[in-house]
Design a protein around this motif. Sequence first.
Motif: not given
Length: 463
Positions: A27, A29, A209, A234-235, A238
Motif C-alpha cells: 500500500y 499513500c 488509508c 499521517h503514518h 494510521e
Amino acid sequence: MNIFLYDSLSKEKKEFVPIDSKKIRIYACGPTVYNYAHIGNARMSVVTDLLVNILKTKFKKVVFVSNITDVDDKIIEASIREKKPIKEITTKYHKIYNEDMKRIGVKKPDFQPKATDHIQEMIEMINKLLENNCAYIEDNHVLFDVSKYEYYGCLSKRTKEEQIAGNRIDVGEYKKNSEDFVLWKPSKKNEPGWKSPWGYGRPGWHIECSAMSEKCLGIPFDIHCGGIDLTFPHHENEIAQSCSAFKKNSDPQSFCKYWFHNGFVTVDGEKMSKSLGNITLINDLLSKYSGPVIRLSLLSSHYRQPLDWSTKILEQSKKTLKKFENFFDKIPSEFFLKDSNSNFDNEFLNSLYDDLNTPRALASLNKLFDKVKDPKKDDKKIILSLAKCFQLLGINLNKNKNNDESNFVTKSEKKIIFDLIQEREEARKLKDFERADNIRDKLKKMNINIEDSVEGTKWIKNE
Ligand SMILES: [Zn+2]
C-alpha cells in the motif's frame, strides 16, 4: 539472493519475508488531487513502482494499492479559488496525475481507491474505535484518543512534546489532549459532506488509508510505502487507528510488516515550498525532458537519501540515456525478437535486492555497456541483459525495438507477430498488397500496430 529492505519502524535493514509468498500486498499513500504532481510526489511513485518491479522478479503475484485523496480542506480551498465544483477539480487532477505518472513509466496501481468511494468503510471503522473506547465525540467532532494506544509514537519516535508541536495546525479546544487527532468533523452546508451518526460531516485525512488498506488488502499486509514527510502524523496515526479498531492495543505489525519511506526532494539545496516559488511540477518538466530522463534522474540517488533536484542531474541523465539509446538504435529489431531469452546481470540485480541501491545498479549497467560498446557477435547475451535490466528500472530504451515487457507481449505472441510481419514482407515483395493489408488488419485485431520504415517494419502493442 534475497531481497533486503530498510524498515523505518524497526530502523534496520531486514530480509524481506512475505506474509504469504503467493501474494505480496503493498500500500502507498497516493496524491491529494487538487493540483499538478510535483517532483516529490513523483519520487514516491517512481521508487514504489521500482519496488513492485523488483518484487515481481521473485514473487508471482504482487498486489499494489495506492489511494486517491479526493476530499480534503485543500481541495475545498482550490474549488473556491478556481470557482469550480469539487468533483470537477478532483477528476481533472486525478486524470492529469495518472497521465503524468504514465509518462515517467509508473504503472497504474492494481487498485486506486478514492476516499469518497469509501466513506461508509471509514464510518464503520470510526464506530469500532468508539466502541473500543479509543475515540470520543466532542463538539460534533470525533477524535482519536492518543493516550489509548500504547505504541503511539513507535514509528516517528517523537516525544510527546514533539507530537504536540507537529499537530499544532489542528489543535482545537474540543480536544482532550492536544496530540489527539480528528477522525470525523462537521461540514458546513456548502462544503462536501456525508450523513453520519455524528451529523453531516467529512472524514479526517488519516482514517481513509486505514479503511482503504484494510478493504483492498486486508491486514496485516506486507509493505506500507510513502514519503518520509508522511511519517508523522499521517503514518503514526494510521498505525494507531488500524491497531485499535479491530483489537485494542495491537502491535504495529498487525497493521503492516514493513514501512518503506523515501527521502525528501530539495531543489537546488532548498526545501520545496510555495513561498520560495521552487515547486517543480512534473507536468512542466515533461515539456522540457522526456519521461525516461526524469525517471532516471529520480533513480540516480538512493531512495532513502535526500535528492537535491537540479538541471545538472537532468542533463547528466539525458546524456547517459542518449548513450544507451544510440547504441540500441543501431541494433535491428530482429535481434530482440528471435531470442528473448535473457537474464539480469547479477551485480545489477543484487544491488537492487540490497535495499534498492539504484546508484550501484546503474554503475553496473555502465560497466556492462563498456564491454559491448563495440559489439562483437558473442556479445548478444550482454546486450539482451542490458535491455532487460533497463526494463526492470522502468526505462524503455527504444519502444520500436519491442524490448518493452510493459507492452505485455508474451514470448509466443512475439513469435506470431514476427511470423506475420515476415509473411507480410513477402506479400509486399510479390506486390500482393491485398494479402499484405489483410495481415496488417489481422495484427490490428491483435492490438498490434505496425509501421514501415527504412530499417524494416516496426510494431507496437496498443494499450
Ligand atoms: Zn496514507
